[in-house]
Design a protein around this motif. Structure first.
Motif, PDB file in Angstrom:
ATOM      1  N   THR A  76      90.719  21.433  61.445  1.00  0.00           N
ATOM      2  CA  THR A  76      90.439  21.619  60.017  1.00  0.00           C
ATOM      3  C   THR A  76      89.114  22.349  59.867  1.00  0.00           C
ATOM      4  O   THR A  76      88.120  21.983  60.505  1.00  0.00           O
ATOM      5  CB  THR A  76      90.320  20.249  59.308  1.00  0.00           C
ATOM      6  N   THR A 130      85.872  22.848  57.878  1.00  0.00           N
ATOM      7  CA  THR A 130      85.197  21.904  56.972  1.00  0.00           C
ATOM      8  C   THR A 130      83.917  22.446  56.335  1.00  0.00           C
ATOM      9  O   THR A 130      83.460  21.922  55.331  1.00  0.00           O
ATOM     10  CB  THR A 130      84.853  20.605  57.726  1.00  0.00           C
ATOM     11  N   LEU A 131      83.322  23.493  56.933  1.00  0.00           N
ATOM     12  CA  LEU A 131      82.095  24.069  56.358  1.00  0.00           C
ATOM     13  C   LEU A 131      82.147  25.584  56.509  1.00  0.00           C
ATOM     14  O   LEU A 131      82.691  26.086  57.496  1.00  0.00           O
ATOM     15  CB  LEU A 131      80.847  23.582  57.108  1.00  0.00           C
ATOM     16  N   TYR A 142      81.162  29.221  60.218  1.00  0.00           N
ATOM     17  CA  TYR A 142      82.017  28.125  59.744  1.00  0.00           C
ATOM     18  C   TYR A 142      82.098  27.061  60.816  1.00  0.00           C
ATOM     19  O   TYR A 142      81.727  27.283  61.972  1.00  0.00           O
ATOM     20  CB  TYR A 142      83.403  28.640  59.311  1.00  0.00           C
ATOM     21  N   THR A 143      82.555  25.883  60.404  1.00  0.00           N
ATOM     22  CA  THR A 143      82.634  24.736  61.318  1.00  0.00           C
ATOM     23  C   THR A 143      84.049  24.180  61.328  1.00  0.00           C
ATOM     24  O   THR A 143      84.694  24.091  60.276  1.00  0.00           O
ATOM     25  CB  THR A 143      81.627  23.639  60.889  1.00  0.00           C
ATOM     26  N   ASP A 183      86.548  20.944  62.554  1.00  0.00           N
ATOM     27  CA  ASP A 183      86.687  19.548  62.983  1.00  0.00           C
ATOM     28  C   ASP A 183      88.040  19.460  63.688  1.00  0.00           C
ATOM     29  O   ASP A 183      89.077  19.701  63.088  1.00  0.00           O
ATOM     30  CB  ASP A 183      86.644  18.646  61.743  1.00  0.00           C
TER      31      ASP A 183
END
Length: 360
Positions: A228, A230-231, A247-248, A250
């Protein structure tokens, strides 16, 4: 009430009293010194020697023998911060309607005091296993000064029983966690002219792939490995084409993948430069044929795969997650555990261990 009933009642009363003291002693992750003192003092009163490293406290049963196999009973005494929705004082142990309220009562105070009660129950007994009780720190942040920091002090384990609120159902597998930071580079330019290379648009290509991405392998216990976004962050002002977008991700990883394999599968399809934050929080699964699976079956315990992370991720031995309380109550306002759940937790853990001790 017979002798056995009196002993259970005494264990339950001691456990409840200890839980009330723990609730009323703030112990946010990395700040668990005072609850560590409380737990050590509880054992000292019973003439049980403890060892301590940082805010981790552990003890061995009286008849410890290095020739016997060892079982670890583990739960944590740190908590998250209380959220803004509390209507009761999070640091006051309030007993009402058969419940004990307070921060950490359900996650995982009820499990911890039940395991401590069970350890005391078996402490003097001649049993075919060594029992080790570890009350550990920093579980809520998967910190390096928690259980990970004491594993090399302990003997090799045949089994770890990790106390987390599972309604006394047994999690025999648990998803691991991989957090990935991604960076895409473009070229800055003026938004009004046909200049630059927009890093946001490059990231969009990646994010669309992530949204539709399915990992190939599926676990029978834990289902799909899931990624997913998430940031996301990019840009400095409205009229400048952003040259960097980060971007990050998960990633909840099942036992079908190592963290490295899941990382490699994503790296293969994405344009961004990917960096894993950590490769410590592994998925876990009890190996087929392990005695604990037979015990669960014999006792009619429901076995399942858990999507949530615990100290299981850091224990490199076969482990199960089981305990009184309900995961759905963890980190909620006015957190509580039913007193009856603690009673059933102590009895359930004792039944589990007795069955384990006596199976060939």
């Amino acid at each position: 009430m017979n002798h056995s009933g009196l002993q259970f009642q005494s264990l339950f009363e001691e456990a409840t009293s200890l839980l009330a003291s723990l609730i009323e002693t703030p112990s946010l992750s990395k700040e668990e010194e005072k609850t560590g003192d409380l737990i050590a003092a509880f054992f000292e009163k019973k003439n049980i020697k403890t060892q301590r490293k940082g805010n981790n406290i552990w003890a061995y049963n009286r008849h410890f023998d290095s020739k016997k196999p060892s079982i670890l009973l583990n739960s944590h005494h740190d908590t998250v911060k209380p959220n803004a929705g509390y209507t009761k004082d999070p640091y006051k142990a309030i007993i009402e309607d058969g419940r004990i309220y307070g921060l950490g009562s359900n996650d995982a105070g009820g499990c911890l005091v039940s395991l401590i009660g069970v350890f005391c129950y078996f402490f003097e007994k001649e049993i075919p296993y060594n029992l080790i009780l570890a009350a550990t720190a920093e579980e809520e942040i998967s910190g390096k000064n928690g259980i990970e920091s004491i594993l090399n002090e302990l003997p090799e384990l045949e089994l770890a029983i990790v106390g987390e609120p599972t309604l006394m159902q047994m999690a025999v597998a648990e998803k691991g966690l991989l957090v990935i930071d991604a960076i895409l580079k473009g070229k800055a330019g003026h938004a009004a002219r046909e200049e630059g290379e927009n890093a946001i648009y490059k990231a969009l290509d990646d994010l669309n792939k992530i949204r539709d991405f399915q990992f190939e392998k599926i676990s029978p216990y834990l289902g799909k490995t899931k990624v997913t976004a998430t940031l996301i962050q990019a840009g400095s002002q409205h009229n400048v084409i952003p040259d960097i977008c980060t971007y990050t991700l998960d990633v909840r990883v099942t036992d079908s993948y190592t963290l490295e394999e899941a990382f490699a599968e994503l790296k293969n399809i994405l344009h961004a430069e990917l960096t894993p934050r950590s490769l410590r929080l592994n998925s876990s699964k009890v190996p087929e044929g392990h005695k604990i699976l037979e015990v669960a079956k014999t006792l009619g315990l429901e076995s399942y795969g858990s999507p949530t992370l615990s100290d299981q991720a850091l224990i490199p031995y076969p482990s199960v997650k089981i305990g009184p309380g309900d995961s759905a109550r963890s980190h909620t306002a006015d957190e509580f555990i039913y007193l009856k759940e603690i009673q059933e937790g102590i009895q359930g853990y004792i039944a589990l261990l007795e069955k384990y001790f006596h199976l060939p």
